[in-house]
Design an enzyme around this catalytic site. Structure first.
Site, PDB file in Angstrom:
ATOM      1  CG  ASP A 122      -2.135  -0.885   0.916  1.00 55.50           C
ATOM      2  OD1 ASP A 122      -2.769  -0.687  -0.127  1.00 55.50           O
ATOM      3  OD2 ASP A 122      -2.410  -1.775   1.714  1.00 55.50           O
ATOM      4  CB  THR A 123       2.618   2.834  -2.228  1.00 59.42           C
ATOM      5  OG1 THR A 123       3.429   1.839  -1.604  1.00 59.42           O
ATOM      6  CG2 THR A 123       3.479   4.018  -2.595  1.00 59.42           C
ATOM      7  CB  VAL A 124      -0.648   7.497  -1.658  1.00 58.81           C
ATOM      8  CG1 VAL A 124      -1.792   6.773  -0.993  1.00 58.81           C
ATOM      9  CG2 VAL A 124       0.242   8.155  -0.639  1.00 58.81           C
TER      10      VAL A 124
ATOM     11  CG  MET B 205      -0.653   3.853  -5.776  1.00 59.32           C
ATOM     12  SD  MET B 205      -1.295   4.991  -4.542  1.00 59.32           S
ATOM     13  CE  MET B 205      -3.040   4.898  -4.872  1.00 59.32           C
TER      14      MET B 205
END
Length: 537
Positions: A348-350, A436
């Site tokens: 999980d990344t933005v 992402m």
């Protein structure tokens, strides 16, 4: 609305003249655009968005390693190290091995948070100096104090990661819950602890985070749960400014972060694909096109996993790997009739990007790795601690082997695209882009870039189009060709990455001649696989 979400965004690209932002959360996009209108530049607006992304569970846990890149200066600001005491000998003494590593949610996987220092340094080194750090962070402070209604996909992922932590015998800190539960879509979430932390950061800068109240709270919660981080690990942290790496592909140059991040993988993919001049003729997402693409991804990720680590600890042959002759050799290994099956991994990344009226571009990533990371929440601080250290290897001779004061192999890679000028002049900015999603990121970069360059798609179309996901199995440490999706319905579509693109001019449009291109116009798209949007003025 039911559990299945339709794939197509049915959006037109956002077109504007003066400035543009694109992120996975509309409220954060609005705050970034407001900073531009108040006289801030791309760096100021990017930091404002980073801090304002409290509405997304992937970034609610604000302080974790993060990267930023500004086009006009070609600078990168990178992530934090592992604690000095986190050595392979220590982990083996605790009974851990490569086959039996700590849980991915273990406190041992917290590395020094890099984001707060990076935010402060980005504003100081690259900002407009028309707005103070306190002014840049004010929108995020208000959002945390007043609260925000949780968006649909955000609520879904929030609940999923709370469940994943519980399945592993962990609990997310109560500050990030409402009455012991993940907030539902439309429910208003307030975070007074986070507002206080952001206020202190704006007033006192880096010491407010790496010394004093917040630092002590971080060390306390880590040590209470078996971790080894110290106040010295935090107080000794500082950002590092380095030079990005790049490669040329058919008249454009893609810029990526160097090791310890996986930007090299995207460049290797493009170099391999350059050996297939008939790629466009195979047809977009045809079986032949996907086959070549997947094999290029597999080869590039194999090289990345073999060679990438912290360059201050190991020697990485970047020049050799980026040589076109090497990629030609690798391309010869692509078979026309073989693929390999595989398993899934997740992250999980933005990603978000900004281009201002002076055509400075900021391509920016915040990452907590797996949802809320460890799920550990320092008391009265309003954020959880990441688990980026879970990506370390416990194999003693591995290039990414765990060690004290070492940066782990990072998947996070913001990107910029310029023309391929070879003169002493600064290259012309074409786009800020990113997708992402862990090991999906470099392959996402390449797929949306090919969508634009080879098939003439605008930024929104390039993000809307179905993508292929080639996966990595941590247990066997092998790369596999796996998921293909042409419908992208339901929440699992997020595994194909969630991207943003802002382009300068419509350089991808084959029907427009160079002389007719209105390069003043910004074109932007935001991925339908997230809750966000692009906004401009």
């Amino acid at each position: 609305m039911g559990t299945d979400l339709t794939f197509s965004s049915r959006r037109s690209p956002v077109v504007c003249l003066h400035g543009c932002v694109a992120s996975s959360q509309p409220l954060a996009s609005s705050i970034g655009l407001d900073v531009l209108k108040r006289g801030g530049n791309a760096a100021d607006a990017a930091v404002a968005i980073a801090a304002a992304l409290v509405g997304n569970p992937l970034v609610l846990s604000l302080f974790f390693p993060m990267c930023a890149k500004i086009n006009r200066t070609s600078l990168c600001v990178l992530s934090g190290h592992s604690p000095r005491a986190l050595t392979l000998d220590f982990l083996e003494g605790q009974g851990y091995t490569a086959e039996r590593p700590p849980s991915v949610f273990d406190a041992l996987n917290v590395t020094v948070p890099g984001a707060p220092a990076c935010w402060c340094d980005t504003v100081q080194l690259l900002g407009s100096h028309k707005l103070s750090l306190q002014e840049v962070l004010s929108g995020a402070v208000e959002l945390a104090e007043v609260g925000f209604p949780v968006a649909e996909l955000t609520a879904h992922h929030w609940a999923n990661w709370v469940s994943a932590l519980r399945d592993a015998g962990k609990e997310l800190g109560v500050e990030l819950m409402i009455d012991g539960h993940a907030p539902k879509c439309g429910q208003v979430f307030q975070n007074t602890g986070l507002a206080r932390t952001l206020k202190e950061l704006g007033e006192r800068g880096k010491p407010a985070f790496y010394q004093g109240r917040v630092a002590q709270a971080i060390v306390d919660v880590i040590n209470q749960n078996g971790g080894v981080m110290t106040l010295g690990d935090l107080s000794s942290h500082d950002s590092e400014v380095i030079t990005p790496i790049s490669t040329e592909y058919k008249g454009v140059r893609l810029w990526e972060l160097p090791p310890n991040s996986q930007g090299l993988a995207a460049l290797l993919m493009l170099n391999i694909l350059e050996n297939f001049p008939q790629l466009k003729a195979k047809g977009h997402n045809s079986s032949d096109y996907i086959h070549v693409l997947v094999e290029a991804v597999r080869l590039a990720l194999t090289d990345a996993l073999r060679y990438l680590g912290d360059s201050s600890h190991v020697t990485i042959p970047l020049e050799t790997l980026l040589d076109k002759g090497y990629s030609h050799q690798r391309a010869q290994l692509i078979s026309t009739d073989r693929l390999e099956p595989g398993l899934m991994t997740g992250s999980d990344t933005v990603y978000f990007c900004v281009i201002d009226s002076e055509r400075n571009a900021c391509s920016f990533v915040n990452s907590n790795y797996m949802g809320f990371g460890t799920g550990l929440v320092p008391k009265d601080c309003g954020f959880s601690l990441q688990n980026r250290g879970a990506n370390f290897s416990l194999c003693r001779n591995h290039i990414n082997c765990v060690a004290g004061r070492k940066r782990v192999y990072h998947t996070i890679i913001p990107a910029l695209l310029t023309d391929s000028t070879t003169t002493s002049q600064k290259p012309r900015l074409l786009a800020a882009l990113g997708v992402m999603g862990a090991f999906m990121q470099p392959q996402g970069h390449v797929q949306v870039l090919l969508n634009m360059m080879e098939f003439g798609m605008n930024p929104q179309q390039a993000l809307d189009a179905p993508r292929v996901y080639v996966e990595y199995d941590h247990k066997t440490q092998r790369v596999f060709a796996s998921s293909f999706s042409f419908t992208h319905t339901g929440h699992k579509r997020s595994q194909f990455g969630r991207g943003q693109i802002i382009a300068v001019g419509d350089w991808w449009n084959p029907s427009v001649t160079q002389g007719d291109r209105p390069s003043r116009v910004l074109w932007a798209g935001s991925d339908p696989r997230a809750d966000g949007c692009a906004q401009g003025y």
